[in-house]
Design a protein around this motif. Structure first.
Motif, PDB file in Angstrom:
ATOM      1  N   GLU A  25      -0.860  14.351  -2.645  1.00 41.81           N
ATOM      2  CA  GLU A  25      -2.205  14.383  -2.380  1.00 41.81           C
ATOM      3  C   GLU A  25      -3.053  13.190  -2.136  1.00 41.81           C
ATOM      4  OE1 GLU A  25      -6.213  15.263  -5.328  1.00 41.81           O
ATOM      5  OE2 GLU A  25      -4.623  16.742  -5.283  1.00 41.81           O
ATOM      6  N   LEU A  26      -2.400  12.101  -2.918  1.00 41.29           N
ATOM      7  CA  LEU A  26      -2.760  10.673  -2.536  1.00 41.29           C
ATOM      8  C   LEU A  26      -2.381  10.179  -1.121  1.00 41.29           C
ATOM      9  CD1 LEU A  26      -1.996   9.003  -5.961  1.00 41.29           C
ATOM     10  CD2 LEU A  26      -4.347   9.586  -5.226  1.00 41.29           C
ATOM     11  N   MET A  27      -1.407  10.457  -0.820  1.00 48.50           N
ATOM     12  CA  MET A  27      -0.965  10.072   0.599  1.00 48.50           C
ATOM     13  C   MET A  27      -1.826  10.828   1.437  1.00 48.50           C
ATOM     14  SD  MET A  27       3.162  10.128  -0.152  1.00 48.50           S
ATOM     15  CE  MET A  27       3.648   9.559   1.607  1.00 48.50           C
ATOM     16  N   THR A  28      -2.172  11.842   1.479  1.00 54.85           N
ATOM     17  CA  THR A  28      -2.948  12.643   2.205  1.00 54.85           C
ATOM     18  C   THR A  28      -4.347  12.212   2.364  1.00 54.85           C
ATOM     19  OG1 THR A  28      -1.576  14.649   2.057  1.00 54.85           O
ATOM     20  CG2 THR A  28      -3.787  15.077   3.180  1.00 54.85           C
ATOM     21  N   GLU A  29      -5.028  12.241   0.993  1.00 57.57           N
ATOM     22  CA  GLU A  29      -6.624  11.787   1.054  1.00 57.57           C
ATOM     23  C   GLU A  29      -6.844  10.478   1.439  1.00 57.57           C
ATOM     24  OE1 GLU A  29      -9.664  11.771  -2.567  1.00 57.57           O
ATOM     25  OE2 GLU A  29      -7.984  12.915  -2.798  1.00 57.57           O
ATOM     26  N   TYR A  30      -6.075   9.391   0.983  1.00 57.35           N
ATOM     27  CA  TYR A  30      -6.175   7.906   1.339  1.00 57.35           C
ATOM     28  C   TYR A  30      -5.153   7.309   2.629  1.00 57.35           C
ATOM     29  CZ  TYR A  30      -8.680   8.044  -3.055  1.00 57.35           C
ATOM     30  OH  TYR A  30      -9.340   8.604  -4.160  1.00 57.35           O
ATOM     31  N   ASP A  31      -4.582   8.373   3.366  1.00 59.90           N
ATOM     32  CA  ASP A  31      -3.680   7.998   4.612  1.00 59.90           C
ATOM     33  C   ASP A  31      -2.824   6.939   4.159  1.00 59.90           C
ATOM     34  OD1 ASP A  31      -2.955   8.441   7.027  1.00 59.90           O
ATOM     35  OD2 ASP A  31      -4.437   6.805   7.906  1.00 59.90           O
ATOM     36  N   LEU A  32      -2.053   7.110   3.311  1.00 59.67           N
ATOM     37  CA  LEU A  32      -1.143   6.054   2.566  1.00 59.67           C
ATOM     38  C   LEU A  32       0.410   6.633   2.963  1.00 59.67           C
ATOM     39  CD1 LEU A  32      -2.524   5.431  -0.681  1.00 59.67           C
ATOM     40  CD2 LEU A  32      -2.757   4.057   1.155  1.00 59.67           C
ATOM     41  N   THR A  33       0.901   5.510   3.172  1.00 61.61           N
ATOM     42  CA  THR A  33       2.389   5.854   3.368  1.00 61.61           C
ATOM     43  C   THR A  33       3.354   5.844   1.844  1.00 61.61           C
ATOM     44  OG1 THR A  33       3.166   3.492   3.865  1.00 61.61           O
ATOM     45  CG2 THR A  33       2.589   4.976   5.604  1.00 61.61           C
ATOM     46  N   SER A  34       4.357   6.333   1.732  1.00 60.36           N
ATOM     47  CA  SER A  34       5.028   5.985   0.329  1.00 60.36           C
ATOM     48  C   SER A  34       5.395   4.592   0.187  1.00 60.36           C
ATOM     49  CB  SER A  34       6.248   6.903   0.351  1.00 60.36           C
ATOM     50  OG  SER A  34       7.207   6.363   1.532  1.00 60.36           O
ATOM     51  N   ASP A  35       5.417   3.779   1.226  1.00 61.13           N
ATOM     52  CA  ASP A  35       5.843   2.294   1.191  1.00 61.13           C
ATOM     53  C   ASP A  35       4.490   1.667   0.445  1.00 61.13           C
ATOM     54  OD1 ASP A  35       8.363   2.413   1.702  1.00 61.13           O
ATOM     55  OD2 ASP A  35       8.141   1.759   3.904  1.00 61.13           O
ATOM     56  N   GLU A  36       3.467   1.987   0.834  1.00 64.02           N
ATOM     57  CA  GLU A  36       2.080   1.526   0.516  1.00 64.02           C
ATOM     58  C   GLU A  36       1.929   2.008  -0.966  1.00 64.02           C
ATOM     59  OE1 GLU A  36      -0.638   1.143   4.525  1.00 64.02           O
ATOM     60  OE2 GLU A  36      -0.277   3.073   3.556  1.00 64.02           O
ATOM     61  N   ILE A  37       2.077   2.764  -1.142  1.00 64.03           N
ATOM     62  CA  ILE A  37       2.000   3.485  -2.738  1.00 64.03           C
ATOM     63  C   ILE A  37       3.049   2.639  -3.573  1.00 64.03           C
ATOM     64  CG2 ILE A  37       2.431   5.256  -4.277  1.00 64.03           C
ATOM     65  CD1 ILE A  37       1.081   6.982  -2.139  1.00 64.03           C
ATOM     66  N   LYS A  38       4.341   2.418  -3.279  1.00 63.69           N
ATOM     67  CA  LYS A  38       5.233   1.646  -3.921  1.00 63.69           C
ATOM     68  C   LYS A  38       4.786   0.260  -4.094  1.00 63.69           C
ATOM     69  CE  LYS A  38       9.249   4.448  -2.715  1.00 63.69           C
ATOM     70  NZ  LYS A  38      10.261   4.853  -1.960  1.00 63.69           N
ATOM     71  N   ILE A  39       4.169  -0.203  -3.107  1.00 66.22           N
ATOM     72  CA  ILE A  39       3.866  -1.893  -3.323  1.00 66.22           C
ATOM     73  C   ILE A  39       2.680  -1.715  -4.180  1.00 66.22           C
ATOM     74  CG2 ILE A  39       2.565  -3.557  -1.948  1.00 66.22           C
ATOM     75  CD1 ILE A  39       4.264  -2.694   0.566  1.00 66.22           C
ATOM     76  N   THR A  40       1.706  -0.868  -4.033  1.00 64.84           N
ATOM     77  CA  THR A  40       0.484  -0.930  -4.847  1.00 64.84           C
ATOM     78  C   THR A  40       1.148  -0.720  -6.408  1.00 64.84           C
ATOM     79  OG1 THR A  40      -0.759   0.145  -3.325  1.00 64.84           O
ATOM     80  CG2 THR A  40      -1.666   0.403  -5.464  1.00 64.84           C
ATOM     81  N   GLN A  41       1.906   0.375  -6.652  1.00 66.40           N
ATOM     82  CA  GLN A  41       2.464   0.504  -7.983  1.00 66.40           C
ATOM     83  C   GLN A  41       2.981  -0.752  -8.480  1.00 66.40           C
ATOM     84  OE1 GLN A  41       5.167   3.668  -7.152  1.00 66.40           O
ATOM     85  NE2 GLN A  41       3.651   5.300  -8.236  1.00 66.40           N
ATOM     86  N   ALA A  42       3.969  -1.613  -7.748  1.00 62.78           N
ATOM     87  CA  ALA A  42       4.768  -2.674  -8.224  1.00 62.78           C
ATOM     88  C   ALA A  42       3.699  -3.890  -8.462  1.00 62.78           C
ATOM     89  CB  ALA A  42       5.278  -3.210  -7.089  1.00 62.78           C
ATOM     90  N   ARG A  43       2.614  -3.858  -7.629  1.00 60.85           N
ATOM     91  CA  ARG A  43       1.263  -4.778  -8.035  1.00 60.85           C
ATOM     92  C   ARG A  43       0.815  -4.548  -9.256  1.00 60.85           C
ATOM     93  NH1 ARG A  43      -1.569  -4.792  -2.092  1.00 60.85           N
ATOM     94  NH2 ARG A  43      -0.067  -6.440  -1.161  1.00 60.85           N
ATOM     95  N   PHE A  44       0.392  -3.352  -9.460  1.00 58.34           N
ATOM     96  CA  PHE A  44      -0.255  -2.673 -10.648  1.00 58.34           C
ATOM     97  C   PHE A  44       0.686  -2.860 -11.972  1.00 58.34           C
ATOM     98  CE2 PHE A  44      -1.130   1.027 -13.725  1.00 58.34           C
ATOM     99  CZ  PHE A  44      -2.276   0.334 -13.912  1.00 58.34           C
ATOM    100  N   HIS A  45       1.956  -2.740 -11.894  1.00 55.82           N
ATOM    101  CA  HIS A  45       3.087  -2.883 -12.776  1.00 55.82           C
ATOM    102  C   HIS A  45       3.008  -4.545 -13.376  1.00 55.82           C
ATOM    103  CE1 HIS A  45       7.045  -3.687 -14.599  1.00 55.82           C
ATOM    104  NE2 HIS A  45       6.732  -2.498 -15.218  1.00 55.82           N
ATOM    105  N   ASP A  46       3.056  -5.423 -12.186  1.00 60.70           N
ATOM    106  CA  ASP A  46       2.936  -6.830 -12.360  1.00 60.70           C
ATOM    107  C   ASP A  46       1.917  -7.324 -13.233  1.00 60.70           C
ATOM    108  OD1 ASP A  46       5.577  -7.003 -11.120  1.00 60.70           O
ATOM    109  OD2 ASP A  46       4.654  -7.628  -9.235  1.00 60.70           O
ATOM    110  N   GLN A  47       0.611  -6.693 -12.778  1.00 63.01           N
ATOM    111  CA  GLN A  47      -0.693  -7.074 -13.509  1.00 63.01           C
ATOM    112  C   GLN A  47      -0.629  -6.623 -14.829  1.00 63.01           C
ATOM    113  OE1 GLN A  47      -3.700  -5.275 -11.025  1.00 63.01           O
ATOM    114  NE2 GLN A  47      -3.750  -7.038  -9.733  1.00 63.01           N
TER     115      GLN A  47
END
Length: 142
Positions: A25-47
């Motif tokens: 749903e997130l990928m569809t709603e925000y037009d994101l790729t799985s790589d972009e989501i993984k990068i965001t998750q990694a940034r969030f985790h680092d923060q």
């Protein structure tokens, strides 16, 4: 003030919605790729890890400051002045406080294997009690 509270509430609802939404749903709603989501998750985790580190450092800094404060309290105790004012030695004062039940209830003294407490030991115990606030050196009645 009410607007700020409302904004915070809406932010919380949006965050809850985003975090509980399925990945597809997130990928569809925000037009994101799985790589972009993984990068965001990694940034969030680092923060999060960085915030945890900062919190631990602040907690340690606070603990060190409290320890230094307690050390200074013990260093500032004038046991000899107190003994001079009382006109007694440290052991006599400790015995007197024990008999009058003015020592803390949870006070324990290490087993001394039948050895008598030295004057230095008694002075140190007295200094510790004064520094802990168990004995008020300004009190005329102690």
């Amino acid at each position: 003030m009410a607007n700020k509270e409302m904004d915070n509430l809406l932010d919380d609802i949006m965050i809850e919605h985003i975090t509980s939404a399925p990945l597809s749903e997130l990928m569809t709603e925000y037009d994101l790729t799985s790589d972009e989501i993984k990068i965001t998750q990694a940034r969030f985790h680092d923060q999060i890890l960085e915030c945890k580190q900062q919190f631990k450092k602040a907690k340690l800094k606070n603990a060190r400051a409290q320890l230094e404060f307690e050390k200074r309290k013990h260093e500032e105790v004038d046991v000899l002045g107190y003994l001079t004012k009382k006109g007694k030695d440290a052991r006599d004062i400790l015995i007197e406080l024990f008999i009058q039940q003015k020592l803390p209830e949870n006070l324990t003294v290490a087993h001394r294997e039948g050895k008598e407490i030295t004057d230095e030991d008694a002075k140190q115990i007295l200094a510790n009690l004064i520094a802990m606030g168990a004995i008020n050196i300004d009190d005329k009645d102690d």
